[in-house]
Scaffold this motif. Sequence first.
Motif, PDB file in Angstrom:
ATOM      1  N   GLY A 130    -117.655 -52.818 -18.065  1.00  0.00           N
ATOM      2  CA  GLY A 130    -117.416 -52.251 -16.679  1.00  0.00           C
ATOM      3  C   GLY A 130    -117.812 -51.665 -16.146  1.00  0.00           C
ATOM      4  N   LEU A 131    -119.565 -51.015 -16.613  1.00  0.00           N
ATOM      5  CA  LEU A 131    -120.485 -50.766 -15.765  1.00  0.00           C
ATOM      6  C   LEU A 131    -121.402 -51.405 -15.456  1.00  0.00           C
ATOM      7  CD1 LEU A 131    -120.855 -48.711 -19.497  1.00  0.00           C
ATOM      8  CD2 LEU A 131    -119.215 -47.911 -17.209  1.00  0.00           C
ATOM      9  N   LYS A 132    -122.389 -50.793 -14.220  1.00  0.00           N
ATOM     10  CA  LYS A 132    -123.456 -50.393 -13.184  1.00  0.00           C
ATOM     11  C   LYS A 132    -124.832 -50.365 -14.418  1.00  0.00           C
ATOM     12  CE  LYS A 132    -120.740 -52.459  -9.889  1.00  0.00           C
ATOM     13  NZ  LYS A 132    -120.417 -52.472  -7.849  1.00  0.00           N
ATOM     14  N   ASP A 133    -125.386 -50.216 -13.437  1.00  0.00           N
ATOM     15  CA  ASP A 133    -127.023 -49.754 -13.819  1.00  0.00           C
ATOM     16  C   ASP A 133    -127.292 -48.192 -13.093  1.00  0.00           C
ATOM     17  OD1 ASP A 133    -128.734 -48.817 -15.450  1.00  0.00           O
ATOM     18  OD2 ASP A 133    -130.634 -50.551 -14.592  1.00  0.00           O
ATOM     19  N   TRP A 134    -125.261 -47.446 -13.071  1.00  0.00           N
ATOM     20  CA  TRP A 134    -126.524 -46.602 -12.625  1.00  0.00           C
ATOM     21  C   TRP A 134    -126.763 -45.437 -12.594  1.00  0.00           C
ATOM     22  CZ3 TRP A 134    -120.941 -47.352 -13.907  1.00  0.00           C
ATOM     23  CH2 TRP A 134    -119.699 -47.753 -12.326  1.00  0.00           C
ATOM     24  N   ARG A 135    -127.491 -44.393 -12.138  1.00  0.00           N
ATOM     25  CA  ARG A 135    -128.248 -43.043 -12.617  1.00  0.00           C
ATOM     26  C   ARG A 135    -127.648 -42.508 -11.493  1.00  0.00           C
ATOM     27  NH1 ARG A 135    -133.512 -46.691 -12.494  1.00  0.00           N
ATOM     28  NH2 ARG A 135    -132.609 -48.585 -12.614  1.00  0.00           N
ATOM     29  N   PHE A 136    -128.512 -41.045 -12.261  1.00  0.00           N
ATOM     30  CA  PHE A 136    -127.972 -39.197 -11.514  1.00  0.00           C
ATOM     31  C   PHE A 136    -129.811 -38.873 -11.109  1.00  0.00           C
ATOM     32  CE2 PHE A 136    -124.985 -39.447 -15.584  1.00  0.00           C
ATOM     33  CZ  PHE A 136    -123.937 -39.515 -14.901  1.00  0.00           C
ATOM     34  N   ASP A 137    -129.293 -38.108 -10.000  1.00  0.00           N
ATOM     35  CA  ASP A 137    -130.567 -38.115  -9.918  1.00  0.00           C
ATOM     36  C   ASP A 137    -130.985 -36.872 -10.966  1.00  0.00           C
ATOM     37  OD1 ASP A 137    -130.034 -38.569  -7.232  1.00  0.00           O
ATOM     38  OD2 ASP A 137    -128.953 -36.914  -6.397  1.00  0.00           O
ATOM     39  N   PHE A 138    -130.366 -36.107 -11.639  1.00  0.00           N
ATOM     40  CA  PHE A 138    -130.285 -35.076 -12.148  1.00  0.00           C
ATOM     41  C   PHE A 138    -130.103 -35.399 -13.840  1.00  0.00           C
ATOM     42  CE2 PHE A 138    -132.123 -33.549  -8.408  1.00  0.00           C
ATOM     43  CZ  PHE A 138    -133.704 -33.145  -8.315  1.00  0.00           C
ATOM     44  N   ALA A 139    -130.256 -35.105 -14.729  1.00  0.00           N
ATOM     45  CA  ALA A 139    -129.125 -35.783 -15.886  1.00  0.00           C
ATOM     46  C   ALA A 139    -129.444 -34.387 -16.766  1.00  0.00           C
ATOM     47  CB  ALA A 139    -128.897 -36.733 -16.578  1.00  0.00           C
ATOM     48  N   PHE A 140    -128.715 -33.873 -18.073  1.00  0.00           N
ATOM     49  CA  PHE A 140    -129.328 -33.130 -18.988  1.00  0.00           C
ATOM     50  C   PHE A 140    -128.416 -34.017 -19.851  1.00  0.00           C
ATOM     51  CE2 PHE A 140    -129.889 -30.049 -15.301  1.00  0.00           C
ATOM     52  CZ  PHE A 140    -131.053 -30.010 -16.004  1.00  0.00           C
ATOM     53  N   PRO A 141    -128.566 -35.063 -21.001  1.00  0.00           N
ATOM     54  CA  PRO A 141    -127.591 -35.560 -21.895  1.00  0.00           C
ATOM     55  C   PRO A 141    -127.550 -35.276 -22.748  1.00  0.00           C
ATOM     56  CG  PRO A 141    -129.814 -37.182 -20.771  1.00  0.00           C
ATOM     57  CD  PRO A 141    -130.336 -35.329 -20.029  1.00  0.00           C
ATOM     58  N   ALA A 142    -127.711 -33.800 -23.526  1.00  0.00           N
ATOM     59  CA  ALA A 142    -128.033 -33.491 -24.048  1.00  0.00           C
ATOM     60  C   ALA A 142    -126.494 -33.084 -23.996  1.00  0.00           C
ATOM     61  CB  ALA A 142    -128.560 -32.044 -25.072  1.00  0.00           C
ATOM     62  N   GLN A 143    -126.090 -32.123 -23.421  1.00  0.00           N
ATOM     63  CA  GLN A 143    -124.952 -31.551 -22.553  1.00  0.00           C
ATOM     64  C   GLN A 143    -123.566 -32.639 -21.763  1.00  0.00           C
ATOM     65  OE1 GLN A 143    -128.214 -30.936 -21.980  1.00  0.00           O
ATOM     66  NE2 GLN A 143    -128.193 -28.380 -22.755  1.00  0.00           N
ATOM     67  N   LYS A 144    -124.777 -33.314 -21.597  1.00  0.00           N
ATOM     68  CA  LYS A 144    -123.660 -34.501 -20.449  1.00  0.00           C
ATOM     69  C   LYS A 144    -123.235 -33.664 -19.294  1.00  0.00           C
ATOM     70  CE  LYS A 144    -122.002 -38.168 -23.465  1.00  0.00           C
ATOM     71  NZ  LYS A 144    -120.955 -39.612 -23.249  1.00  0.00           N
ATOM     72  N   LEU A 145    -124.326 -33.150 -18.310  1.00  0.00           N
ATOM     73  CA  LEU A 145    -123.865 -32.741 -16.939  1.00  0.00           C
ATOM     74  C   LEU A 145    -125.182 -33.289 -16.773  1.00  0.00           C
ATOM     75  CD1 LEU A 145    -123.827 -30.579 -15.189  1.00  0.00           C
ATOM     76  CD2 LEU A 145    -125.413 -29.166 -16.060  1.00  0.00           C
ATOM     77  N   ALA A 146    -124.906 -34.082 -14.963  1.00  0.00           N
ATOM     78  CA  ALA A 146    -125.413 -34.815 -14.051  1.00  0.00           C
ATOM     79  C   ALA A 146    -125.172 -33.451 -12.509  1.00  0.00           C
ATOM     80  CB  ALA A 146    -124.518 -35.974 -14.466  1.00  0.00           C
ATOM     81  N   VAL A 147    -126.530 -34.053 -12.301  1.00  0.00           N
ATOM     82  CA  VAL A 147    -125.864 -33.080 -11.058  1.00  0.00           C
ATOM     83  C   VAL A 147    -126.417 -34.403  -9.670  1.00  0.00           C
ATOM     84  CG1 VAL A 147    -127.309 -31.136  -9.108  1.00  0.00           C
ATOM     85  CG2 VAL A 147    -126.972 -30.730 -11.544  1.00  0.00           C
ATOM     86  N   GLU A 148    -126.406 -34.443  -8.307  1.00  0.00           N
ATOM     87  CA  GLU A 148    -126.159 -35.446  -8.110  1.00  0.00           C
ATOM     88  C   GLU A 148    -126.483 -34.361  -6.541  1.00  0.00           C
ATOM     89  OE1 GLU A 148    -125.336 -39.854  -7.794  1.00  0.00           O
ATOM     90  OE2 GLU A 148    -126.603 -38.269  -9.254  1.00  0.00           O
ATOM     91  N   VAL A 149    -127.048 -34.867  -5.715  1.00  0.00           N
ATOM     92  CA  VAL A 149    -127.277 -34.619  -4.170  1.00  0.00           C
ATOM     93  C   VAL A 149    -127.033 -35.764  -3.510  1.00  0.00           C
ATOM     94  CG1 VAL A 149    -129.384 -33.805  -2.935  1.00  0.00           C
ATOM     95  CG2 VAL A 149    -129.601 -33.146  -5.364  1.00  0.00           C
ATOM     96  N   GLU A 150    -126.771 -35.583  -2.816  1.00  0.00           N
ATOM     97  CA  GLU A 150    -125.528 -36.518  -1.681  1.00  0.00           C
ATOM     98  C   GLU A 150    -126.629 -36.023  -0.175  1.00  0.00           C
ATOM     99  OE1 GLU A 150    -123.391 -38.730  -3.416  1.00  0.00           O
ATOM    100  OE2 GLU A 150    -122.839 -37.617  -4.596  1.00  0.00           O
ATOM    101  N   GLY A 151    -127.068 -36.526  -0.057  1.00  0.00           N
ATOM    102  CA  GLY A 151    -127.645 -36.906   1.173  1.00  0.00           C
ATOM    103  C   GLY A 151    -127.401 -37.970   2.414  1.00  0.00           C
ATOM    104  N   GLY A 152    -127.763 -37.476   3.331  1.00  0.00           N
ATOM    105  CA  GLY A 152    -127.549 -38.399   4.286  1.00  0.00           C
ATOM    106  C   GLY A 152    -126.166 -38.834   5.474  1.00  0.00           C
ATOM    107  N   ALA A 153    -125.260 -37.515   4.493  1.00  0.00           N
ATOM    108  CA  ALA A 153    -124.156 -37.013   5.521  1.00  0.00           C
ATOM    109  C   ALA A 153    -124.158 -37.286   7.103  1.00  0.00           C
ATOM    110  CB  ALA A 153    -123.413 -36.026   4.995  1.00  0.00           C
ATOM    111  N   TRP A 154    -125.720 -36.468   7.309  1.00  0.00           N
ATOM    112  CA  TRP A 154    -126.039 -36.023   8.455  1.00  0.00           C
ATOM    113  C   TRP A 154    -126.827 -37.429   9.241  1.00  0.00           C
ATOM    114  CZ3 TRP A 154    -122.061 -32.671   9.793  1.00  0.00           C
ATOM    115  CH2 TRP A 154    -122.140 -31.562   9.183  1.00  0.00           C
ATOM    116  N   ALA A 155    -127.649 -38.446   8.407  1.00  0.00           N
ATOM    117  CA  ALA A 155    -128.647 -38.793   9.074  1.00  0.00           C
ATOM    118  C   ALA A 155    -127.445 -40.601   8.840  1.00  0.00           C
ATOM    119  CB  ALA A 155    -129.208 -38.896   8.009  1.00  0.00           C
ATOM    120  N   GLY A 156    -126.273 -40.608   8.009  1.00  0.00           N
ATOM    121  CA  GLY A 156    -125.531 -41.643   8.336  1.00  0.00           C
ATOM    122  C   GLY A 156    -126.508 -43.019   7.697  1.00  0.00           C
ATOM    123  N   GLY A 157    -126.320 -42.337   6.708  1.00  0.00           N
ATOM    124  CA  GLY A 157    -126.717 -42.882   5.365  1.00  0.00           C
ATOM    125  C   GLY A 157    -125.390 -43.880   4.295  1.00  0.00           C
ATOM    126  N   ARG A 158    -125.928 -44.564   3.371  1.00  0.00           N
ATOM    127  CA  ARG A 158    -125.140 -45.137   2.769  1.00  0.00           C
ATOM    128  C   ARG A 158    -124.171 -44.269   2.616  1.00  0.00           C
ATOM    129  NH1 ARG A 158    -123.650 -46.795  -2.142  1.00  0.00           N
ATOM    130  NH2 ARG A 158    -124.822 -45.581  -2.520  1.00  0.00           N
TER     131      ARG A 158
END
Length: 129
Positions: A45-73
């Motif tokens: 039940g998954l997709k081939d999702w990606r994180f912008d930055f990940a620290f797998p050992a700590q299971k921490l993901a960092v996502e930079v949410e762009g496009g809010a002001w440019a009408g992105g996806r």
Amino acid sequence: MSAAEELLNAHFCFHKVEPVREYRFGAEAAGGPGKGLRDRLARAGLKDWRFDFAFPAQKLAVEVEGGAWAGGRHTTGAGFSEDLKKYDAAMRLGWTVYRCDPGMVRSGRAIETALMLLKLSEGEVHEQA
């Protein structure tokens, strides 16, 4: 990589922190990339999702949410909904997902929070050991 992602990557480098870029957490949770990945993702039940930055050992993901002001996806109804499904799946797999925007990256707030979360995660690991 967006300008904000490039800047955050530079911040990580400055602090001698090495995240995995474009980490394929969906693929890893389904047994890793390779033969049969599509079927394994579908069964999980998954997709081939990606994180912008990940620290797998700590299971921490960092996502930079762009496009809010440019009408992105990410600002369309369908794009926003897909992002929520991605974050839901990540959290069900035990990940902490930190979301920030380019302004937070430029101000230094994003790197401060990411470093704080890494230290908290490190402390939890040491306490459990």
